[in-house]
Design an enzyme around this catalytic site. Sequence first.
Site, PDB file in Angstrom:
ATOM      1  CB  SER A  43      -0.950   0.014   1.203  1.00  0.00           C
ATOM      2  OG  SER A  43      -0.224  -0.071   2.412  1.00  0.00           O
ATOM      3  CG  ASP A  74      -3.553   6.164   6.391  1.00  0.00           C
ATOM      4  OD1 ASP A  74      -2.406   5.845   6.765  1.00  0.00           O
ATOM      5  OD2 ASP A  74      -4.113   5.645   5.393  1.00  0.00           O
ATOM      6  CG  HIS A 119      -0.550   4.125   4.291  1.00  0.00           C
ATOM      7  ND1 HIS A 119      -1.827   3.801   4.699  1.00  0.00           N
ATOM      8  CD2 HIS A 119      -0.026   2.997   3.745  1.00  0.00           C
ATOM      9  CE1 HIS A 119      -2.077   2.524   4.406  1.00  0.00           C
ATOM     10  NE2 HIS A 119      -1.001   2.015   3.832  1.00  0.00           N
TER      11      HIS A 119
END
Length: 361
Positions: free
Chosen positions: A35, A325, A328
């Site tokens: 991600s 977040d 990340h």
Amino acid sequence: MARVCVMMMAMAIAMAMNIAMGDPIAPCYFIFGDSLVDSGNNNRLTSLARANYFPYGIDFQYGPTGRFSNGKTTVDVITELLGFDDYITPYSEARGEDILRGVNYASAAAGIREETGRQLGARITFAGQVANHVNTVSQVVNILGDENEAANYLSKCIYSIGLGSNDYLNNYFMPVYYSTGSQYSPDAYANDLINRYTEQLRIMYNNGARKFALVGIGAIGCSPNELAQNSRDGVTCDERINSANRIFNSKLVSLVDHFNQNTPGAKFTYINAYGIFQDMVANPSRYGFRVTNAGCCGVGRNNGQITCLPGQAPCLNRDEYVFWDAFHPGEAANVVIGSRSFQRESASDAHPYDIQQLARL
């Protein structure tokens, strides 16, 4: 102001090297990862690990694309610094001659181990990403018309690989879903991951890859999610997790050295994302950061107990936050990491080459 500082840093590097946009110093850039660098491959998967909704992409020119950031990822920054005039296309959208610029195969929740991240739903594992690349290589051969031409072309490309975070976050340190934490010591687990990693690198090498940048795992124990769950004061990182991450990174450095000594015609390098991240956290004001232990967008303690929800209003001073977040980094941090990966600021940022040097070899 912080946003201006980090953007100027990246622009200064590019300008100092006289890189003209549209005239890249490597013909193509292939990206493997999770991600941290996914640019939309999970958008069509049945998965909880998706970011194709607002406010993700709030500062990105194309809006919410599936990037797990408010703006650019580290590979977007590197793509710009390499001299490409647009970002590398995700595998799910790559068509025709576009693949000659490279492809982004990264998939959120993906790991080196096949089962990693399964509780989040569908994802493309490292082995799956490499299989997709083998398919891309056959298309490159068809486009260029000759295996030797394709091999020569691919030998000049940059291949960046950044996996392993989920093998800890969504496997080893998640005993509710996985038994690896009780089956392996941290050292034995890292050995297992490196052995699997090595298998995939050999497949990539056998399919023409020659310039490899292996990105180490960051300090996962310092993410807002881990701080929310495991830190008494919400500031002190989880050393149990960070220690395991350092063991993996150390073995990744050894793997780079081994391949450089034993792989004809190939060049491998290690990118020290852990060390670059630690510098940002230790010296936040140098980079314009004010908050190092909480997400700009999220729910609960440290904005890290639940990640950024659809339609949620994020913080306004986004570039003062290291984290976007629960897991990340935000664009401002990604600019620092991407810039120092491309052109190292200190000797410890990359071993033995930074990405700019790797591209020019």
